[in-house]
Design an enzyme around this catalytic site. Structure first.
Site, PDB file in Angstrom:
ATOM      1  N   HIS A 145       0.758  -1.008  -0.129  1.00 50.62           N
ATOM      2  CA  HIS A 145       0.276  -0.155  -0.270  1.00 50.62           C
ATOM      3  C   HIS A 145       0.951   1.190  -0.134  1.00 50.62           C
ATOM      4  O   HIS A 145       1.711   1.760   0.986  1.00 50.62           O
ATOM      5  CB  HIS A 145      -0.671   0.407   1.434  1.00 50.62           C
ATOM      6  CG  HIS A 145      -2.092   1.237   0.859  1.00 50.62           C
ATOM      7  ND1 HIS A 145      -2.692   1.078   1.105  1.00 50.62           N
ATOM      8  CD2 HIS A 145      -1.635   2.073   1.686  1.00 50.62           C
ATOM      9  CE1 HIS A 145      -3.612   2.135   0.569  1.00 50.62           C
ATOM     10  NE2 HIS A 145      -3.095   3.127   1.340  1.00 50.62           N
ATOM     11  N   CYS A 146       1.050   1.846  -1.339  1.00 51.08           N
ATOM     12  CA  CYS A 146       1.444   2.966  -1.515  1.00 51.08           C
ATOM     13  C   CYS A 146       1.072   4.213  -0.494  1.00 51.08           C
ATOM     14  O   CYS A 146       0.516   4.682  -1.018  1.00 51.08           O
ATOM     15  CB  CYS A 146       2.128   3.569  -2.346  1.00 51.08           C
ATOM     16  SG  CYS A 146       2.608   4.573  -3.127  1.00 51.08           S
TER      17      CYS A 146
END
Length: 155
Positions: A145-146
């Protein structure tokens, strides 16, 4: 022994996570806008005219606007578009099998051609699907998850 959060502690944790997500987005957008403005004002507005290259300003400004527009549209597409949720087709397929499908317990290692069960979603998921704790959903080909795009990234 699992520690259960009270309502107030859970709310604080959720709010801090949401605040952190919004801060990352604000920082990345600010950097995009700031660096674009610096390039236009400093290089195209001051350096090239001072060097006597006024003829280069218009073509470089057009090229920069095109590349900058593509970069911003890619950023917003990565932020807005679905990163790969488990499709409804899969859910219908699992429902049509009615127990004929062998579902195994998920492990940390790769399980080729295995249907696994997500403990958090309580659903069956196809291979190479992992649960994102930030989004709270299973993602196909999940990598991480950025925080900069506030979305999941896959392979």
């Amino acid at each position: 022994m699992a520690v259960e959060l009270t309502f107030r502690e859970g709310w604080r944790k959720w709010l801090s996570k949401q605040w952190t997500r919004k801060c990352y987005m604000a920082v990345s957008l600010s950097l995009f806008l700031f660096l674009g403005a610096i390039y236009i004002v400093t290089f195209l507005g001051r350096i090239l005219p001072a060097d006597g290259k006024d003829g280069w300003v218009a073509p470089l400004r057009a090229a920069f606007a095109a590349v900058y527009g593509l970069a911003m549209s890619s950023y917003f597409a990565a932020h807005i578009l679905d990163p790969g949720s488990v499709p409804d087709r899969w859910r219908k397929f699992v429902a049509s099998c009615r127990g004929d499908l062998s579902v195994v317990v998920s492990k940390e290692e790769w399980q080729p051609r295995q249907v696994t069960h997500c403990r958090r979603c309580s659903t069956s998921r196809p291979e190479r699907t992992h649960h994102c704790s930030f989004c709270g959903a299973c993602r196909l080909r999940y990598d991480h998850h950025c925080p900069w795009i506030d979305n999941c990234v896959g392979f």
